[in-house]
Design an enzyme around this catalytic site. Structure first.
Site, PDB file in Angstrom:
ATOM      1  N   GLY A 118      -6.372  39.783   7.660  1.00  0.00           N
ATOM      2  CA  GLY A 118      -6.008  40.668   6.550  1.00  0.00           C
ATOM      3  C   GLY A 118      -4.495  40.832   6.454  1.00  0.00           C
ATOM      4  N   LYS A 172       0.170  41.685  17.771  1.00  0.00           N
ATOM      5  CA  LYS A 172      -0.255  40.919  16.587  1.00  0.00           C
ATOM      6  C   LYS A 172       0.530  41.362  15.346  1.00  0.00           C
ATOM      7  CE  LYS A 172      -4.693  41.401  15.057  1.00  0.00           C
ATOM      8  NZ  LYS A 172      -4.715  41.593  13.597  1.00  0.00           N
ATOM      9  N   SER A 173       0.665  42.652  15.136  1.00  0.00           N
ATOM     10  CA  SER A 173       1.371  43.146  13.941  1.00  0.00           C
ATOM     11  C   SER A 173       2.831  42.708  13.960  1.00  0.00           C
ATOM     12  CB  SER A 173       1.315  44.677  13.892  1.00  0.00           C
ATOM     13  OG  SER A 173       0.001  45.095  13.677  1.00  0.00           O
ATOM     14  N   ARG A 201       4.867  39.744  11.443  1.00  0.00           N
ATOM     15  CA  ARG A 201       6.100  40.122  10.743  1.00  0.00           C
ATOM     16  C   ARG A 201       7.280  39.284  11.199  1.00  0.00           C
ATOM     17  NH1 ARG A 201       2.551  44.141  10.690  1.00  0.00           N
ATOM     18  NH2 ARG A 201       2.581  45.729   9.040  1.00  0.00           N
ATOM     19  N   ASP A 253      -7.142  50.722  15.324  1.00  0.00           N
ATOM     20  CA  ASP A 253      -7.768  49.530  15.914  1.00  0.00           C
ATOM     21  C   ASP A 253      -8.411  49.808  17.271  1.00  0.00           C
ATOM     22  OD1 ASP A 253      -7.038  48.078  13.682  1.00  0.00           O
ATOM     23  OD2 ASP A 253      -5.174  47.354  14.558  1.00  0.00           O
ATOM     24  N   GLN A 308      -0.401  47.606   6.016  1.00  0.00           N
ATOM     25  CA  GLN A 308      -0.478  46.327   5.300  1.00  0.00           C
ATOM     26  C   GLN A 308      -0.087  46.526   3.838  1.00  0.00           C
ATOM     27  OE1 GLN A 308      -4.408  44.783   6.032  1.00  0.00           O
ATOM     28  NE2 GLN A 308      -3.924  44.245   8.144  1.00  0.00           N
ATOM     29  N   ARG A 336     -13.201  41.485   2.039  1.00  0.00           N
ATOM     30  CA  ARG A 336     -12.396  42.698   2.259  1.00  0.00           C
ATOM     31  C   ARG A 336     -11.609  43.068   0.991  1.00  0.00           C
ATOM     32  NH1 ARG A 336      -9.457  42.345   7.887  1.00  0.00           N
ATOM     33  NH2 ARG A 336      -9.046  44.537   7.369  1.00  0.00           N
ATOM     34  N   ARG A 373     -16.937  48.734  11.191  1.00  0.00           N
ATOM     35  CA  ARG A 373     -16.850  49.095  12.611  1.00  0.00           C
ATOM     36  C   ARG A 373     -17.603  50.381  12.940  1.00  0.00           C
ATOM     37  NH1 ARG A 373     -10.605  47.081  13.859  1.00  0.00           N
ATOM     38  NH2 ARG A 373     -11.180  44.887  14.023  1.00  0.00           N
TER      39      ARG A 373
HETATM   40  C1  S3P Z   1      -2.036  46.208  10.524  1.00  0.00           C
HETATM   41  C2  S3P Z   1      -2.372  47.394   9.925  1.00  0.00           C
HETATM   42  C3  S3P Z   1      -3.693  48.034  10.069  1.00  0.00           C
HETATM   43  C4  S3P Z   1      -4.431  47.485  11.282  1.00  0.00           C
HETATM   44  C5  S3P Z   1      -4.396  45.980  11.332  1.00  0.00           C
HETATM   45  C6  S3P Z   1      -2.956  45.491  11.417  1.00  0.00           C
HETATM   46  C7  S3P Z   1      -0.691  45.638  10.269  1.00  0.00           C
HETATM   47  O1  S3P Z   1      -4.463  47.774   8.900  1.00  0.00           O
HETATM   48  O2  S3P Z   1      -5.768  47.937  11.273  1.00  0.00           O
HETATM   49  O3  S3P Z   1      -5.094  45.504  12.461  1.00  0.00           O
HETATM   50  O4  S3P Z   1      -0.259  44.751  11.016  1.00  0.00           O
HETATM   51  O5  S3P Z   1      -0.040  46.094   9.307  1.00  0.00           O
HETATM   52  P1  S3P Z   1      -4.363  48.678   7.578  1.00  0.00           P
HETATM   53  O6  S3P Z   1      -3.023  48.515   6.996  1.00  0.00           O
HETATM   54  O7  S3P Z   1      -5.444  48.133   6.678  1.00  0.00           O
HETATM   55  O8  S3P Z   1      -4.657  50.078   8.031  1.00  0.00           O
END
Ligand code: S3P
Length: 428
Positions: free
Chosen positions: A93, A21-22, A26, A313, A168, A121, A344
């Site tokens: 997020g 997902k991350s 990107r 996560d 993030q 959030r 969580r």
């Molecule tokens: C993510 C960073 C993490 C993670 C989220 C995805 C990202 O969050 O928990 O699921 O893709 O950069 P944080 O940056 O708030 O720690």
């Protein structure tokens, strides 16, 4: 949707998870800023990444999807056009925080919002540094979404020391740094996932107060071919099932082994699980490999400090595993877990408690005294994908039947989750 799961004797088999997902978010965002055609194979199928895609389309980016290959035709970093309506990041997020970094540098006004959860959030963590760079962003009283981002006055580079480890926030500031005069330096006292730095090929150096990454306005994003690695955070649910269900062995193929993401595998090993890593190779600048986990007797561990960002996560499923380990598992230094798609800490503690675990809430985590078993119960997803999936695995390992209320939230990151669960369960 409520999902009923019966305790299963074991799990077995090989599986592939959708793209990380991350990395997927990107790949889309960076391709949209490049001049030319980028191709992405293996993009995450979850709703979160769809949110990034639809926001980019609203900003005039051309994106096509044919047979699992996504083509993005970027026109450079200042080629977005003003959207006709409010951008909707859904539950994501990462979409909201990274895209706001880019939007802070655009010459038009935008508003970005999200679903009920995302609108609660915290956004001050990005609005703070972006405002320091000269951006003008207005949110609610509590600095939550909707965020109204005014046309960019000239942004200027800053040196920003992250007050909490967050990929993030780091990425949001670096993306804004592409539009800022002078250098933007992000300093990380504790390292978080480094996909942005790897994918943009940014240099990281060790400074006095942490790792430093630099970017400036002459940075140009190159169009690329991205082969997205499998998501270790999705694979973790089944790998945990392999570790806790008797006579089990499961293999996840082609998952990311980026060291900023593999804390879960390190915890599995320190709990005494059998972990085998094979076929280590590279995909789009990320190490990937096949990971097999088979059942063994687990023991409790202490998890905190610099380990937390490497498995943030995976903490809900680690909570479930802890119930099957001998002795106490303590998770601490994870205060930010309260600020995820749900609180969580509360979700893990309440659901484990409903299933008969010996669990205690801590301000910055939880502790579980393993009893070796759980009992089927009614639990809730708390509208959080990772809670829905962690407690489906808890239900497989428990005695009796477990009902997961609002289990459809799994779709946020892993729509294939329930199908793979059914395929891996061995009932004979
Ligand atoms: C993510 C960073 C993490 C993670 C989220 C995805 C990202 O969050 O928990 O699921 O893709 O950069 P944080 O940056 O708030 O720690």
């Amino acid at each position: 949707m409520d999902y009923e799961v019966r305790g299963a004797p074991s799990v077995s088999g090989t599986f592939k998870v959708p793209g990380d997902k991350s990395i997927s978010h990107r790949a889309l965002l960076f391709s949209s800023l490049a001049s030319g055609k980028s191709e992405i194979r293996g993009l995450s199928t979850g709703a979160d990444v769809k949110s990034t895609m639809s926001c980019l389309k609203q900003l005039g980016v051309k994106i096509e999807q044919v047979d699992g290959m996504v083509t993005v035709r970027g026109a450079g970093k200042s080629a977005y056009s003003r959207p006709d309506s409010v951008l909707d990041a859904g539950n994501s997020g990462t979409t909201m925080r990274l895209l706001t970094g880019i939007l802070a540098g655009q010459q038009f006004e935008t508003t970005i919002t999200g679903d009920e959860t995302l609108r609660k959030r915290p956004m001050q963590r990005i609005v703070g540094p972006l405002t320091e760079m000269g951006a003008e962003i207005v949110g609610s009283d509590k600095m939550t979404a909707p965020l109204r981002i005014f046309p960019s006055r000239k942004l200027h580079g800053i040196r920003y020391e992250l007050p909490l480890p967050s990929a993030q926030v780091k990425s949001s500031v670096l993306l804004a740094g592409m539009f800022a005069e002078g250098e933007t330096v992000v300093v990380e006292p504790v390292e978080s996932r480094d996909h942005t730095e790897r994918m943009l090929k940014l240099k990281k150096v060790k400074g006095l107060s942490g790792l430093e990454t630099v970017i400036s306005s002459d940075y140009r994003v190159e169009p690329q071919y991205y082969d997205v690695a499998g998501d270790i955070s999705s694979a973790a649910f089944f790998l945990a099932a392999g570790a806790i269900l008797p006579n089990s062995s499961v293999t996840a193929c082609g998952i990311t082994l980026n060291p900023t993401r593999t804390g879960f595998l390190d915890v599995l090993k320190s709990m005494g699980a059998n972990v085998r890593i094979e076929n280590v190779r590279e995909a789009a600048g990320e190490p990937i490999g096949d990971v097999t986990v088979s059942h063994s007797n687990l023991k409790g561990v202490d998890i905190g400090g610099g380990m937390i960002p490497r498995l943030i996560d995976e903490l809900p499923i680690i909570g479930v595993m802890a119930a099957f380990a001998e002795g106490e598992t303590v998770v601490h230094d994870a205060h930010d877990l309260r600020r995820k798609e749900s609180d969580r800490i509360v979700a893990v503690v309440d659901n484990l408690d409903a299933m008969g675990a010996d669990v205690r809430e801590l301000d910055d985590g939880f502790s579980v005294n393993g009893t070796g078993s759980l009992s089927g119960a009614e639990v809730d997803s708390y509208k959080d994908h990772r809670i829905a999936m962690a407690f489906t695995i808890a239900g497989l390992a428990a005695k009796g039947t477990t009902l997961i209320k609002n289990a459809e939230w799994a779709e946020i990151s892993f729509p294939e989750f329930f199908g793979i669960t059914q395929r891996l369960v061995v009932r004979s």
